[in-house]
Design a protein around this motif. Sequence first.
Motif, PDB file in Angstrom:
ATOM      1  N   MET A   1       0.823  -1.198   0.000  1.00 50.66           N
ATOM      2  CA  MET A   1       0.000   0.000   0.000  1.00 50.66           C
ATOM      3  C   MET A   1       0.866   1.260   0.000  1.00 50.66           C
ATOM      4  N   LEU A   2       1.926   1.224   0.798  1.00 51.95           N
ATOM      5  CA  LEU A   2       2.813   2.392   0.826  1.00 51.95           C
ATOM      6  C   LEU A   2       3.495   2.605  -0.517  1.00 51.95           C
ATOM      7  N   ALA A   3       3.856   1.504  -1.191  1.00 53.82           N
ATOM      8  CA  ALA A   3       4.496   1.628  -2.505  1.00 53.82           C
ATOM      9  C   ALA A   3       3.519   2.225  -3.517  1.00 53.82           C
ATOM     10  N   GLN A   4       2.271   1.807  -3.480  1.00 57.43           N
ATOM     11  CA  GLN A   4       1.277   2.364  -4.390  1.00 57.43           C
ATOM     12  C   GLN A   4       1.040   3.847  -4.098  1.00 57.43           C
ATOM     13  N   PHE A   5       0.982   4.187  -2.816  1.00 53.06           N
ATOM     14  CA  PHE A   5       0.770   5.584  -2.448  1.00 53.06           C
ATOM     15  C   PHE A   5       1.950   6.450  -2.895  1.00 53.06           C
ATOM     16  N   THR A   6       3.171   5.949  -2.694  1.00 60.15           N
ATOM     17  CA  THR A   6       4.360   6.701  -3.099  1.00 60.15           C
ATOM     18  C   THR A   6       4.391   6.889  -4.610  1.00 60.15           C
ATOM     19  N   GLY A  34      -4.240  -1.469  10.427  1.00 63.59           N
ATOM     20  CA  GLY A  34      -4.246  -2.513   9.425  1.00 63.59           C
ATOM     21  C   GLY A  34      -4.907  -2.062   8.135  1.00 63.59           C
ATOM     22  N   GLY A  35      -4.766  -2.873   7.089  1.00 64.81           N
ATOM     23  CA  GLY A  35      -5.348  -2.543   5.791  1.00 64.81           C
ATOM     24  C   GLY A  35      -6.464  -3.466   5.389  1.00 64.81           C
ATOM     25  N   GLY A  36      -6.948  -4.292   6.330  1.00 65.13           N
ATOM     26  CA  GLY A  36      -8.012  -5.224   5.994  1.00 65.13           C
ATOM     27  C   GLY A  36      -9.401  -4.631   6.102  1.00 65.13           C
ATOM     28  N   GLU A  37      -9.579  -3.622   6.959  1.00 65.22           N
ATOM     29  CA  GLU A  37     -10.878  -3.000   7.176  1.00 65.22           C
ATOM     30  C   GLU A  37     -10.785  -1.505   6.866  1.00 65.22           C
ATOM     31  N   PRO A  38     -11.900  -0.885   6.448  1.00 58.76           N
ATOM     32  CA  PRO A  38     -11.892   0.561   6.173  1.00 58.76           C
ATOM     33  C   PRO A  38     -11.496   1.367   7.409  1.00 58.76           C
ATOM     34  N   ALA A  54       1.511  17.252   6.676  1.00 56.34           N
ATOM     35  CA  ALA A  54       1.043  16.197   5.782  1.00 56.34           C
ATOM     36  C   ALA A  54      -0.147  16.693   4.972  1.00 56.34           C
ATOM     37  N   SER A  55      -0.364  16.074   3.815  1.00 57.27           N
ATOM     38  CA  SER A  55      -1.470  16.439   2.935  1.00 57.27           C
ATOM     39  C   SER A  55      -2.678  15.565   3.257  1.00 57.27           C
ATOM     40  N   LEU A  56      -3.662  16.153   3.913  1.00 57.78           N
ATOM     41  CA  LEU A  56      -4.878  15.416   4.266  1.00 57.78           C
ATOM     42  C   LEU A  56      -5.598  14.930   3.013  1.00 57.78           C
ATOM     43  N   GLN A  57      -5.674  15.789   1.991  1.00 58.63           N
ATOM     44  CA  GLN A  57      -6.436  15.435   0.796  1.00 58.63           C
ATOM     45  C   GLN A  57      -5.828  14.231   0.088  1.00 58.63           C
ATOM     46  N   ARG A  58      -4.501  14.156   0.023  1.00 55.66           N
ATOM     47  CA  ARG A  58      -3.859  13.037  -0.670  1.00 55.66           C
ATOM     48  C   ARG A  58      -4.137  11.709   0.051  1.00 55.66           C
ATOM     49  N   VAL A  59      -4.025  11.724   1.382  1.00 58.59           N
ATOM     50  CA  VAL A  59      -4.230  10.493   2.144  1.00 58.59           C
ATOM     51  C   VAL A  59      -5.684  10.048   2.051  1.00 58.59           C
ATOM     52  N   VAL A  60      -6.614  10.990   2.226  1.00 58.98           N
ATOM     53  CA  VAL A  60      -8.025  10.641   2.183  1.00 58.98           C
ATOM     54  C   VAL A  60      -8.414  10.141   0.793  1.00 58.98           C
ATOM     55  N   PHE A  61      -7.928  10.807  -0.243  1.00 58.18           N
ATOM     56  CA  PHE A  61      -8.275  10.386  -1.602  1.00 58.18           C
ATOM     57  C   PHE A  61      -7.728   8.994  -1.906  1.00 58.18           C
ATOM     58  N   PHE A  62      -6.517   8.717  -1.469  1.00 54.94           N
ATOM     59  CA  PHE A  62      -5.925   7.401  -1.707  1.00 54.94           C
ATOM     60  C   PHE A  62      -6.740   6.311  -1.011  1.00 54.94           C
TER      61      PHE A  62
END
Length: 387
Positions: A1-6, A34-38, A54-62
Motif C-alpha cells: 500500500m505504501l508503494a502504491q501511495f508513493t 491494518g489494511g483489511g478493514e476501512p 502532511a497532505s490530508l487530501q492526498r491520504v483521504v483520496f488514496f
Amino acid sequence: MLAQFTASLPSAAGGQQNHTHSIQVLRRLLAYLGGGEPITEHAVHSLVALEPRASLQRVVFFLHEHGLLAPASDRPAAVSPSLARLDPARTDARHLQAIEHKLHRFPQAMADQLRTWVTVRRGQGRRRHPPADFTRIRRDFHVVLPVLTAWSQQGLDLRQITSAHVTAALTDRQGHQARGVHHVLLSVFRALKQERIVFTNPLAGLSLTTPVRLPEPLPSDRLRGLLDSIDSSMGRLAVGLVAVHAIKVTDVARLPLTAPDLARGTLRLRLRDQPHTVYLDTLTRHLLDAWLQTRQQRWPASPNPHLLITTLSAHHPALPPVSHCALRRAFDQTGITPRQMWRDRVLNEAQHTADPVHLVHLFGIHPGTAVRYVHAAHPDKALPSIR
C-alpha cells in the motif's frame, strides 16, 4: 500500500515538501489499524492534526480510491464539511441541521409552517415533483429571513399574513432585493396553500413592477491593463475567457480538462444544456498554454477532471470544480466584477452588429437576452421582444 501511495505522488508539488509527512501518516494508519478493514475519517483527521505538514487530501483520496475510507457517521463534528460530499445522506443531514438551527428562532407555529415549505420544496408534499437542491432552499430561506423575523416579532404566523403585510415588506426594499423577497414569499405561500395550511395566498394578484435597466458599457480606462494586475496564470485565463469570449464565470469553473482542443484552437463546452464551441483568439490561446504548463508542473498526477484546479481541489476526494472564491480573487484584482465584464463584452459585440442571431451563435445566450442587448446598443432599431 505504501508503494502504491508513493507511486501516486507527483514529482513536483508546487514547492510544498509534504510527501515524507504524508507517507508517514499513512504508515502509522496501516501499522496501527491494518489494511483489511476501512479506516474512519476520524482516525485520519486525528493523525493529520498531529502532523500538520502532511497532505490530508492526498491520504483521504488514496484511501477512498482503494475502498479503505469509512465515513464516521457517529462523529459528524470531527469530519470536514467538504468531505461530506462523498455521502449525499450526510450532506442532506448537514443542511437540515443548519435549517433547523434557524427555525428555532421562530415561534412553534411559524417554524412548523416553514418546515412544511421545506418539505414541499424537497418534492415530498401532496404533489410530487423533482426536489429542489438544499443549497437553493437555504439561499431562499436566507433571502426572506429578515421579513419572517419581523413578522414573528409582531406576534404573527404565516396564516395571519395579508397582502398589506407583504406590500409593506416589499416597499422597504428595492431592485433585486425586492424581487428576491417577492419570489421566495410566493414559493412559501404556494406551498402552504397546496398543503392546505393557509386558505388564501396574500400574494395572489400582487405584481412587482421594476424598471428594466439597459446594460451600459464600462469605461475604456477600466479595461486597460486587466491581465497585468493579476498574479496567477489561472486567474488570467479565467478573466480572459470572460472578457474576450463572454463565458460566464460559473461555466469557466466547470470547464472539463477535455474542453480545450489545442490543435483546432477551440474550446468545447455546454451552455444552456446545448453544446457550444468557442474559437480561441491568439491572446486566449497563450493564456491557456501558460495555465496548462502550470497545471502540469504543479499537479501532474491530479485526478481532478476540471480544467481549473487549486491546491485544495487537485486531490480532493470529491473532485470538485474550483471554488467561486478562488476565481473571484482574480476579478477583485482587476476591480471589475465578472458580471460587469461579461455584460461589457456582449454589449460591445452588439454595437458592431444589429443581428441578435449573431450574438446567440457567438456567445450561446438566450435569444431574448440577445434582443435586449441589441436594443441597448441600437435604440433606434425596433425589434420584437422575445419571451
